[in-house]
Design a protein around this motif. Structure first.
Motif, mmCIF file in Angstrom:
data_model
loop_
_atom_site.group_PDB
_atom_site.id
_atom_site.type_symbol
_atom_site.label_atom_id
_atom_site.label_comp_id
_atom_site.label_asym_id
_atom_site.label_seq_id
_atom_site.Cartn_x
_atom_site.Cartn_y
_atom_site.Cartn_z
ATOM 1 N N LEU A 85 -5.451 -12.984 14.212
ATOM 2 C CA LEU A 85 -5.229 -11.596 13.812
ATOM 3 C C LEU A 85 -4.326 -10.831 14.783
ATOM 4 O O LEU A 85 -3.410 -10.121 14.333
ATOM 5 C CB LEU A 85 -6.577 -10.883 13.649
ATOM 6 C CG LEU A 85 -6.581 -9.601 12.801
ATOM 7 C CD1 LEU A 85 -6.027 -9.862 11.413
ATOM 8 C CD2 LEU A 85 -7.995 -9.035 12.711
ATOM 9 N N GLN A 127 -9.696 -12.606 5.435
ATOM 10 C CA GLN A 127 -9.790 -11.538 6.432
ATOM 11 C C GLN A 127 -10.280 -10.229 5.814
ATOM 12 O O GLN A 127 -10.523 -9.262 6.535
ATOM 13 C CB GLN A 127 -8.428 -11.319 7.099
ATOM 14 C CG GLN A 127 -8.015 -12.438 8.027
ATOM 15 C CD GLN A 127 -8.895 -12.523 9.257
ATOM 16 O OE1 GLN A 127 -9.268 -11.507 9.836
ATOM 17 N NE2 GLN A 127 -9.225 -13.744 9.668
ATOM 18 N N ASP A 157 -8.834 -4.430 11.289
ATOM 19 C CA ASP A 157 -9.694 -5.476 10.731
ATOM 20 C C ASP A 157 -10.405 -4.898 9.513
ATOM 21 O O ASP A 157 -10.242 -3.722 9.177
ATOM 22 C CB ASP A 157 -10.688 -6.024 11.759
ATOM 23 C CG ASP A 157 -11.636 -4.969 12.312
ATOM 24 O OD1 ASP A 157 -11.876 -3.948 11.627
ATOM 25 O OD2 ASP A 157 -12.154 -5.156 13.428
#
Length: 374
Positions: A74, A135, A193
């Motif tokens: 990420l 994700q 996120d």
């Protein structure tokens, strides 16, 4: 003299700008691709260069995006996305400056500028496709939306240059260039996120519901019976035009509807708080739970709007009942999903139970008030 120059220069200018038309077609195709559309629906003009350009993206877009390649990281993704947005902003500036003043940009220079813009946009789209659905679909949608805004901004800039007078910097071109800059700068505001993405989505929903509630509270204050001091008409049996105000029976029903709207606000506020406090995006299960929560919470705002619209006079009480039932169902689903997810430890179950009871209480009152409408 200016008219003569324009006539003489026009053929060369038209030829010089031809790569921009190809660029516009390529960008439109890319926009359709990122949005999930089919490229064969897009009018491409000279299709071959555009299709060759799109094929270079196909390796990243076939199958599950971001899957089956080297392990996804990420932080590396965000570094790459930040860089591609920055380069795209720079290419927009170069393109705009090239067509803002004499001398005429040559066809060769225009082709090079167009290729640089294409490559910058291709890089943005490619990095977007690095982000796996695993994700978080909420996070991925926000990145996709940011990507499409950049592509749309570049299309607008290209169209503005194509329609502008020769070698002049118009107000429209300045605005379009600024639009690309602004779209590119939004990357710094994206949640990093899925936990942050879901919190952002919930906050947006809460803001809309707050606005709807405040608007209805204001309407209730302003919407007093304008004929309350007039006795009933002897022939008609009622005072004035009730299409413009709420009757006493309507107001009894409105009270419970407002209770349901307030429960919606309280629900979103509490869910947002626990997502911020306890939400995690460390495992597939946690990420999926957050997405489920965001998906159902997104239904609250339109359900509140539908209920609010049906509450205005002249009120159709059956429509109000149906819209209230829909909102109550959505709220109970949100509370149920919250209770069974990792964001709700035992210490937080009390308010879930309380709000579930508040929803049931207001809905039962609405049913009682509208029983005669069935």
């Amino acid at each position: 003299v200016a008219e003569w120059y324009a006539l003489v220069a026009a053929p060369g200018a038209m030829e010089a700008r031809e790569p921009l038309r190809d660029l516009r077609g390529a960008l439109r195709a890319m926009l359709a691709r990122v949005r999930g559309g089919r490229r064969d629906r897009v009018g491409l003009g000279r299709a071959e260069p555009t299709l060759r350009w799109l094929r270079s993206l196909s390796a990243f877009t076939e199958g599950e995006p971001g899957e089956g390649r080297e392990p996804f990281e990420l932080p590396r993704f965000w570094d790459a996305l930040d860089q591609t947005f920055k380069v795209t902003s720079q290419e927009a500036t170069k393109l705009s400056l090239a067509f803002s003043r004499p001398p005429l940009t040559s066809a060769e220079d225009c082709r090079k500028l167009s290729e640089d813009v294409q490559n910058a946009i291709l890089a943005v789209a490619t990095v977007y496709y690095w982000l796996p659905k695993g994700q978080g679909t909420t996070l991925r949608k926000m990145v996709r939306d940011a990507t499409t805004e950049v592509v749309k901004g570049m299309i607008q800039l290209t169209e503005t240059i194509l329609s502008a007078p020769l070698e002049s910097l118009s107000q429209e071109q300045l605005i379009s260039t600024g639009g690309v800059w602004e779209a590119c700068e939004q990357v710094s505001n994206l949640p990093r996120d899925n936990q942050a993405a879901v919190a952002s989505a919930l906050a947006a929903c809460l803001g809309v519901v707050k606005d709807a509630l405040e608007e209805m509270e204001h309407a209730l204050v302003e919407g007093q019976d304008p004929y309350s001091d007039i006795v009933e008409d002897e022939e008609l049996g009622f005072r004035g035009n009730r299409d413009t105000y709420w009757s006493e029976a309507d107001r009894k029903l409105l009270s419970s509807c407002m209770g349901l709207m307030k429960a919606s606000k309280a629900c979103l506020k509490k869910v947002l708080a626990v997502v911020k406090a306890y939400g995690k995006a460390d495992s597939p299960e946690q990420i999926a739970q957050l997405d489920d929560l965001a998906d159902i919470a997104n239904e609250i705002s339109p359900s509140v709007d539908e209920l609010a619209l049906s509450m205005y006079p002249p009120m159709n009480q059956l429509a109000v009942r149906l819209n209230a039932a829909k909102l109550a169902s959505v709220l109970k689903k949100v509370l149920e999903i919250t209770k069974t997810s990792h964001v709700c430890p035992p210490s937080e179950e009390g308010w879930v139970q309380f709000l579930t009871g508040a929803v049931d209480h207001n809905m039962n009152k609405i049913k009682n008030f509208t029983q005669g409408q069935l």
